[in-house]
Enzyme design. Structure first.
Site, PDB file in Angstrom:
ATOM      1  N   THR A 138       3.829  13.918  -4.086  1.00  0.00           N
ATOM      2  CA  THR A 138       3.157  14.864  -3.193  1.00  0.00           C
ATOM      3  C   THR A 138       1.637  14.894  -3.360  1.00  0.00           C
ATOM      4  O   THR A 138       0.980  15.750  -2.789  1.00  0.00           O
ATOM      5  CB  THR A 138       3.722  16.277  -3.429  1.00  0.00           C
ATOM      6  OG1 THR A 138       3.568  16.632  -4.811  1.00  0.00           O
ATOM      7  CG2 THR A 138       5.196  16.339  -3.059  1.00  0.00           C
ATOM      8  N   ASP A 186       0.827  -1.220   0.000  1.00  0.00           N
ATOM      9  CA  ASP A 186       0.000   0.000   0.000  1.00  0.00           C
ATOM     10  C   ASP A 186       0.857   1.263   0.000  1.00  0.00           C
ATOM     11  O   ASP A 186       0.418   2.313   0.479  1.00  0.00           O
ATOM     12  CB  ASP A 186      -0.942   0.035   1.220  1.00  0.00           C
ATOM     13  CG  ASP A 186      -1.734  -1.243   1.381  1.00  0.00           C
ATOM     14  OD1 ASP A 186      -2.359  -1.665   0.397  1.00  0.00           O
ATOM     15  OD2 ASP A 186      -1.721  -1.831   2.481  1.00  0.00           O
ATOM     16  N   GLY A 236      -3.986  -4.201  -4.323  1.00  0.00           N
ATOM     17  CA  GLY A 236      -4.738  -3.072  -4.861  1.00  0.00           C
ATOM     18  C   GLY A 236      -3.855  -1.905  -5.255  1.00  0.00           C
ATOM     19  O   GLY A 236      -2.972  -1.504  -4.508  1.00  0.00           O
ATOM     20  N   HIS A 237      -4.084  -1.368  -6.443  1.00  0.00           N
ATOM     21  CA  HIS A 237      -3.398  -0.155  -6.898  1.00  0.00           C
ATOM     22  C   HIS A 237      -4.455   0.873  -7.275  1.00  0.00           C
ATOM     23  O   HIS A 237      -5.408   0.555  -7.982  1.00  0.00           O
ATOM     24  CB  HIS A 237      -2.534  -0.421  -8.139  1.00  0.00           C
ATOM     25  CG  HIS A 237      -1.393  -1.353  -7.885  1.00  0.00           C
ATOM     26  ND1 HIS A 237      -0.669  -1.361  -6.718  1.00  0.00           N
ATOM     27  CD2 HIS A 237      -0.847  -2.306  -8.668  1.00  0.00           C
ATOM     28  CE1 HIS A 237       0.279  -2.279  -6.801  1.00  0.00           C
ATOM     29  NE2 HIS A 237       0.194  -2.876  -7.961  1.00  0.00           N
ATOM     30  N   GLN A 285       2.313  -6.025  -3.031  1.00  0.00           N
ATOM     31  CA  GLN A 285       2.567  -6.025  -1.582  1.00  0.00           C
ATOM     32  C   GLN A 285       3.881  -5.290  -1.272  1.00  0.00           C
ATOM     33  O   GLN A 285       4.204  -4.323  -1.938  1.00  0.00           O
ATOM     34  CB  GLN A 285       2.576  -7.457  -1.033  1.00  0.00           C
ATOM     35  CG  GLN A 285       1.206  -8.113  -0.976  1.00  0.00           C
ATOM     36  CD  GLN A 285       0.874  -8.888  -2.224  1.00  0.00           C
ATOM     37  OE1 GLN A 285       1.721  -9.476  -2.865  1.00  0.00           O
ATOM     38  NE2 GLN A 285      -0.389  -8.904  -2.568  1.00  0.00           N
ATOM     39  N   THR A 336       2.665 -12.584   2.922  1.00  0.00           N
ATOM     40  CA  THR A 336       1.982 -13.160   1.770  1.00  0.00           C
ATOM     41  C   THR A 336       2.692 -14.458   1.399  1.00  0.00           C
ATOM     42  O   THR A 336       3.661 -14.863   2.046  1.00  0.00           O
ATOM     43  CB  THR A 336       1.944 -12.156   0.606  1.00  0.00           C
ATOM     44  OG1 THR A 336       1.013 -12.613  -0.388  1.00  0.00           O
ATOM     45  CG2 THR A 336       3.314 -11.951  -0.022  1.00  0.00           C
ATOM     46  N   GLY A 350       1.868   3.065  -2.575  1.00  0.00           N
ATOM     47  CA  GLY A 350       1.653   3.972  -3.697  1.00  0.00           C
ATOM     48  C   GLY A 350       2.374   3.519  -4.949  1.00  0.00           C
ATOM     49  O   GLY A 350       2.722   4.335  -5.808  1.00  0.00           O
TER      50      GLY A 350
END
Length: 430
Positions: free
Chosen positions: A414, A13, A40-41, A224, A239, A15
């Protein structure tokens, strides 16, 4: 020009989706090399939000080839659903711009059933899986009973392999008091879905070798994060695959020399989803505020993420074990407005000071963070696209992070928008 691997340097998670999408403008090919549809992206492009779980982040860019490598575990039904959702937003996906390794193992409904039944049986000792069958699918791969994409083209072989698979999994389900699965419950859906996904099947290792020889730039995308790696993470709260860059070669069918620059992604703070140790976790108003500002909810599950200060010890360890050359630091803007910001620079364990996260789960649960404090900044960093637009104290924070993790910050993000990125070093330029 070199090929680049992008991996998470925390617990996922971080980014990665935005950074991979940003870098894909410089790449010709984007390869996903491990994980399943539990990763998830979120991409925000021109005001349109794309939520991807299985597809490589490069699929939203026209003219790029996206590949799901053999290191992925592949759910055919989740794939088709995700493709349909992306098409509804105007992105066309065909076998011309997306290939799937013919030897990729499949995630089947029985895997999800086993995954959920085992988590339920663990009670308070849950590992925190998404319940989507990722772990059981990887177990079948290692146990040599997996059904792979190429098997769908041979009905006789497929029927035999389904019987072999269920011989194992039904015994597990019986032991857990869960309903068993009949061969027909797997064979009928597989025969129905086969013609929809077989056109995407390809000899991926061969295609990638051709592309490399032609001088094409390849971007390897992990899922991940390093601390969820099955070998180097906070085991057993990990995982079921290797998330570090060393698996980019194995999970795509290329040799290790194909991977050049390794870019690690980490937030300017730390988050974690699910169970497991988290030395810098904040269970107070500050942690709650970080979560609200950062919109810290899982893309796939919607689960609230645990939040805490930046852990430089953990990230430095991820850099060493993962061969990371530089860091993309994301979500700096979430820290805007704090009077004081802390960074973990070491741990205390049973009266001793440590500068690494120990391997034993019991020790990981007992470590206490040693913090270094920083003056915060009042001016906004959101949307900054150059160093000159950052408050001096924010620059000081980033520079100290570089010293502590022993790696340079190559990119600074940012905001979720693709172009709100400060580039200090182009990974493809090495």
């Amino acid at each position: 020009m070199t090929n680049v691997a992008v991996v998470g340097a925390q617990w996922g998670d971080e980014g990665k989706g935005k950074i991979v999408d940003w870098l894909s403008s410089r790449a010709d090919v984007v390869v996903r090399f491990q994980g399943g549809h539990n990763a998830g992206h979120t991409l925000v492009i021109g005001g349109v939000t794309y939520k991807l779980s299985l597809l490589p982040s490069g699929v939203v860019r026209p003219g790029k080839l996206s590949i799901l490598g053999n290191g992925v575990v592949f759910d055919p039904w989740a794939f088709l659903k995700e493709v349909e959702g992306i098409r509804e937003k105007g992105v066309e996906i065909t076998p011309e711009n997306l290939l799937i390794a013919e030897n990729v193992p499949l995630i089947l409904p029985v895997h999800g059933a086993v995954d959920r039944a085992r988590e339920e049986a663990r009670g308070a000792a849950k590992i925190g899986t998404t319940g989507r069958g990722i772990g059981p699918a990887y177990e079948d791969k290692v146990a040599r009973r997996a059904i792979r994409l190429c098997d769908l083209s041979d009905p006789a072989v497929l029927a035999e392999k389904v019987d072999d698979l269920l011989f194992h999994h039904n015994a597990v389900l019986r032991g857990l008091g869960a309903a068993e699965v009949t061969p027909a419950e797997l064979l009928e859906p597989l025969r129905e879905v086969a013609p929809k996904i077989l056109p995407y099947a390809s000899v991926v290792w061969q295609r990638l070798d051709e592309l490399r020889r032609a001088g094409k730039r390849i971007l390897f995308e992990g899922a991940q994060g390093a601390m969820l790696d099955v070998d180097h993470g906070t085991y057993p709260f990990v995982t079921s695959s290797n998330t570090i860059a060393g698996n980019a070669a194995t999970g795509s069918g290329m040799g290790p020399r194909a991977v050049g620059y390794v870019l690690g992604i980490c937030k300017a703070y730390t988050t974690r989803v699910g169970s497991g140790p988290f030395p810098t976790e904040l269970k107070d108003d500050i942690g709650e505020l970080i979560g609200q500002r950062g919109k810290e909810f899982g893309v796939v599950t919607g689960r609230k993420r645990r939040c805490g200060w930046f852990d430089a010890v953990m990230v430095r360890q991820a850099i060493k074990t993962g061969g990371i050359d530089g860091i993309a630091l994301t979500k700096l803007d979430v820290l805007d407005g704090f009077d004081e910001i802390k960074v973990c620079v070491g741990y205390r364990l049973d009266g001793r000071e440590l500068h690494h996260l120990p391997a034993a789960a019991s020790a990981q649960a007992r470590v206490e963070p040693i913090y270094e404090s920083f003056e915060g900044w009042k001016d906004s960093t959101q949307g900054a696209r150059s160093w000159a637009q950052l408050p001096a104290t924010a620059v000081k924070y980033v520079r100290r992070v570089e010293e502590l993790i022993e790696a340079p910050v190559a990119l600074l993000s940012t905001s979720p928008e693709r172009d709100d990125t400060i580039l200090m070093h182009d990974p493809f330029a090495d």
